[in-house]
Design a protein around this motif. Structure first.
Motif, PDB file in Angstrom:
ATOM      1  N   VAL A 158      -7.766  -5.628   5.804  1.00  0.00           N
ATOM      2  CA  VAL A 158      -7.004  -4.410   6.079  1.00  0.00           C
ATOM      3  C   VAL A 158      -6.152  -4.114   4.853  1.00  0.00           C
ATOM      4  CG1 VAL A 158      -5.313  -3.300   7.576  1.00  0.00           C
ATOM      5  CG2 VAL A 158      -6.934  -4.969   8.518  1.00  0.00           C
ATOM      6  N   ALA A 159      -6.319  -2.911   4.319  1.00  0.00           N
ATOM      7  CA  ALA A 159      -5.603  -2.575   3.096  1.00  0.00           C
ATOM      8  C   ALA A 159      -4.106  -2.526   3.340  1.00  0.00           C
ATOM      9  CB  ALA A 159      -6.086  -1.227   2.576  1.00  0.00           C
ATOM     10  N   PRO A 160      -3.331  -3.183   2.485  1.00  0.00           N
ATOM     11  CA  PRO A 160      -1.885  -3.035   2.579  1.00  0.00           C
ATOM     12  C   PRO A 160      -1.493  -1.597   2.242  1.00  0.00           C
ATOM     13  CG  PRO A 160      -2.497  -4.254   0.602  1.00  0.00           C
ATOM     14  CD  PRO A 160      -3.758  -4.012   1.360  1.00  0.00           C
ATOM     15  N   ARG A 161      -0.287  -1.221   2.608  1.00  0.00           N
ATOM     16  CA  ARG A 161       0.174   0.150   2.382  1.00  0.00           C
ATOM     17  C   ARG A 161       1.081   0.182   1.155  1.00  0.00           C
ATOM     18  NH1 ARG A 161       0.756   4.797   5.922  1.00  0.00           N
ATOM     19  NH2 ARG A 161      -0.207   3.694   7.663  1.00  0.00           N
ATOM     20  N   VAL A 162       0.837   1.145   0.285  1.00  0.00           N
ATOM     21  CA  VAL A 162       1.537   1.231  -0.991  1.00  0.00           C
ATOM     22  C   VAL A 162       2.073   2.650  -1.180  1.00  0.00           C
ATOM     23  CG1 VAL A 162       1.058   1.304  -3.479  1.00  0.00           C
ATOM     24  CG2 VAL A 162       0.299  -0.656  -2.142  1.00  0.00           C
ATOM     25  N   LYS A 163       3.257   2.769  -1.762  1.00  0.00           N
ATOM     26  CA  LYS A 163       3.834   4.104  -1.981  1.00  0.00           C
ATOM     27  C   LYS A 163       3.456   4.688  -3.348  1.00  0.00           C
ATOM     28  CE  LYS A 163       8.321   6.448  -2.297  1.00  0.00           C
ATOM     29  NZ  LYS A 163       9.773   6.228  -2.502  1.00  0.00           N
ATOM     30  N   ASN A 164       3.589   3.888  -4.380  1.00  0.00           N
ATOM     31  CA  ASN A 164       3.310   4.350  -5.750  1.00  0.00           C
ATOM     32  C   ASN A 164       2.263   3.458  -6.410  1.00  0.00           C
ATOM     33  OD1 ASN A 164       5.760   6.020  -5.529  1.00  0.00           O
ATOM     34  ND2 ASN A 164       6.878   4.118  -5.941  1.00  0.00           N
ATOM     35  N   ILE A 165       1.458   4.052  -7.298  1.00  0.00           N
ATOM     36  CA  ILE A 165       0.565   3.249  -8.137  1.00  0.00           C
ATOM     37  C   ILE A 165       0.802   3.596  -9.606  1.00  0.00           C
ATOM     38  CG2 ILE A 165      -1.825   2.802  -8.836  1.00  0.00           C
ATOM     39  CD1 ILE A 165      -2.720   3.094  -5.988  1.00  0.00           C
ATOM     40  N   ILE A 166       0.991   2.565 -10.400  1.00  0.00           N
ATOM     41  CA  ILE A 166       0.988   2.717 -11.855  1.00  0.00           C
ATOM     42  C   ILE A 166      -0.252   1.988 -12.357  1.00  0.00           C
ATOM     43  CG2 ILE A 166       2.225   2.346 -14.025  1.00  0.00           C
ATOM     44  CD1 ILE A 166       4.818   2.079 -12.307  1.00  0.00           C
ATOM     45  N   LEU A 167      -1.210   2.749 -12.873  1.00  0.00           N
ATOM     46  CA  LEU A 167      -2.484   2.204 -13.353  1.00  0.00           C
ATOM     47  C   LEU A 167      -2.477   2.241 -14.874  1.00  0.00           C
ATOM     48  CD1 LEU A 167      -5.544   1.425 -13.027  1.00  0.00           C
ATOM     49  CD2 LEU A 167      -6.013   3.891 -12.970  1.00  0.00           C
ATOM     50  N   LEU A 168      -2.494   1.049 -15.480  1.00  0.00           N
ATOM     51  CA  LEU A 168      -2.528   0.973 -16.940  1.00  0.00           C
ATOM     52  C   LEU A 168      -3.937   0.608 -17.388  1.00  0.00           C
ATOM     53  CD1 LEU A 168       0.379  -0.747 -15.981  1.00  0.00           C
ATOM     54  CD2 LEU A 168       0.860   0.068 -18.293  1.00  0.00           C
ATOM     55  N   ILE A 169      -4.479   1.384 -18.311  1.00  0.00           N
ATOM     56  CA  ILE A 169      -5.838   1.149 -18.802  1.00  0.00           C
ATOM     57  C   ILE A 169      -5.790   0.832 -20.289  1.00  0.00           C
ATOM     58  CG2 ILE A 169      -8.121   2.155 -19.185  1.00  0.00           C
ATOM     59  CD1 ILE A 169      -7.696   3.885 -16.711  1.00  0.00           C
TER      60      ILE A 169
END
Ligand code: MG
Ligand code: ZN
Length: 370
Positions: free
Chosen positions: A36-47
């Motif tokens: 079950v996916a946890p719930r997240v408010k913000n995502i910072i994706l660094l590539i």
């Protein structure tokens, strides 16, 4: 090729003083990967464009293992092939991460039949009224940031992609690429259009630091930003800090993509020093993201790559001298898996082996996007 160790000794000291060393502060209550996916408010994706395992391994050696990225407790690997090629380019892999759909090399935000695909940035705004932004050390119209904003049959249509920035209106975008907005073949002045659409448009880091507009466009170079060691300095970390400050004003949350564009260029030119400087710079930006996430507790920070560049290997080195000997097998990309380092809220959901399209699916799941 031997690398210059002195640079890293000095700059890493600065890193540790400025941002502090983020250690294993994110200990999830349950270490088992959850279905079950946890719930997240913000995502910072660094590539890190082109940042493979070997690039990271080399950076570990020359930095004396003092890195933010290696504090990760939750690590995954993604396969990166595109729809039509074992070896992807940044357009196809950016599109896969941004949309969850494989496409042909060279295509931005489109499926192989040239239909627009839905981007995670479009979903967060439409479904959740979240904010989104992109930051890069290349032109913002270059393949990786473009994949999170634009739809175009060709990554090389920079002026068309700039039009999509004006249409899509990310809440924040920071990088190079000013010429694609100003000096265009169609004579249109997209800066004026941005300003008419309530953007604060800034052209220097100094102006950027003071920017507080509803929407902010930082166009800091005509084309790409200079190398880290040739005048860019800590632009990536500072722009990341600023973007987080601006985007986090939205109580509904935000999605931010931060790209260290030039690791790839070091790989293409088989220049280990270039690679290591740029990967180090990304690690500093990661420190900024982790500092925010550590306080916020509802933010997921992901650090990954779109593919490996250079087929880099480490054939020797010296731990005490913090030096490496790097060899390269190609001046283009390779098809090897790349790592995903996950930190903060929901990090445990990103472990294991999966496809780069599944990275998108997982991000959508933790944000509860359809
Ligand atoms: Mg790129
Ligand atoms: Zn490349």
């Amino acid at each position: 090729m031997k690398t210059n160790k002195i640079f890293f000794k000095i700059s890493l000291t600065i890193l540790l003083l400025v941002f502090g060393f983020v250690s294993s502060s994110f200990t999830p209550e349950n270490n088992e990967p959850s279905s079950v996916a946890p719930r997240v408010k913000n995502i910072i994706l660094l590539i890190g464009d082109g940042m493979g395992i070997t690039h990271i391994s080399g950076l570990m050696s020359v930095s004396g293992h003092n890195l933010n990225m290696t504090t990760a407790k939750h690590i995954g690997f993604t396969q990166t092939h595109s729809y039509d090629n074992y070896v992807t380019d940044s357009a196809a892999s950016g599109t896969a991460i941004a949309s969850g759909k494989k496409t042909k090399n060279g295509m931005i935000g489109m499926d192989p039949d040239s239909n627009n695909v839905v981007l995670i940035t479009e979903k967060v705004r439409k479904q959740k009224k979240m904010s989104f932004g992109v930051v890069s050390t290349s032109a913002v119209t270059h393949a990786t940031p473009a994949s999170f904003v634009a739809h175009n049959i060709s990554r090389n249509d920079y002026e068309g992609i700039a039009l999509d920035f004006v249409r899509t209106q990310p809440d924040v975008f920071i990088g190079g690429g000013k010429a694609n907005f100003m000096n265009r073949r169609d004579q249109r002045d997209l800066i004026k259009v941005l300003e008419r659409n309530d953007y604060e448009v800034v052209y220097t880091m100094e102006e950027l630091k003071n920017a507080d507009g509803e929407k902010v466009a930082g166009l800091l170079a005509d084309e790409h930003m200079p190398r880290f060691s040739e005048g860019r300095d800590y632009m990536l970390a500072e722009a990341t800090y600023k973007a987080i400050e601006l985007l986090s004003r939205n109580d509904r949350g935000f999605f931010l993509m931060v790209e260290a564009s030039q690791i790839d260029w070091g790989g293409h030119s088989n220049d280990a020093q270039y690679i290591l400087e740029e990967a180090y710079d990304l690690d500093v930006a990661l420190g900024v993201a982790l500092t925010f996430a550590l306080n916020d507790r509802n933010t997921l920070v992901l650090l990954t790559a779109d593919h490996e560049t250079g087929g880099m290997s480490l054939t020797g080195g010296n731990i005490e001298e913090k030096s490496i000997i790097a060899k390269f097998t190609t001046t283009t990309h390779t098809g090897v898996i790349v790592p995903v380092f996950a930190f903060g809220a929901g990090a445990e959901y990103f472990t294991g082996f999966y496809d780069n399209t599944e990275l998108n699916e997982k991000m959508c799941e933790v944000l509860r996007l359809r």
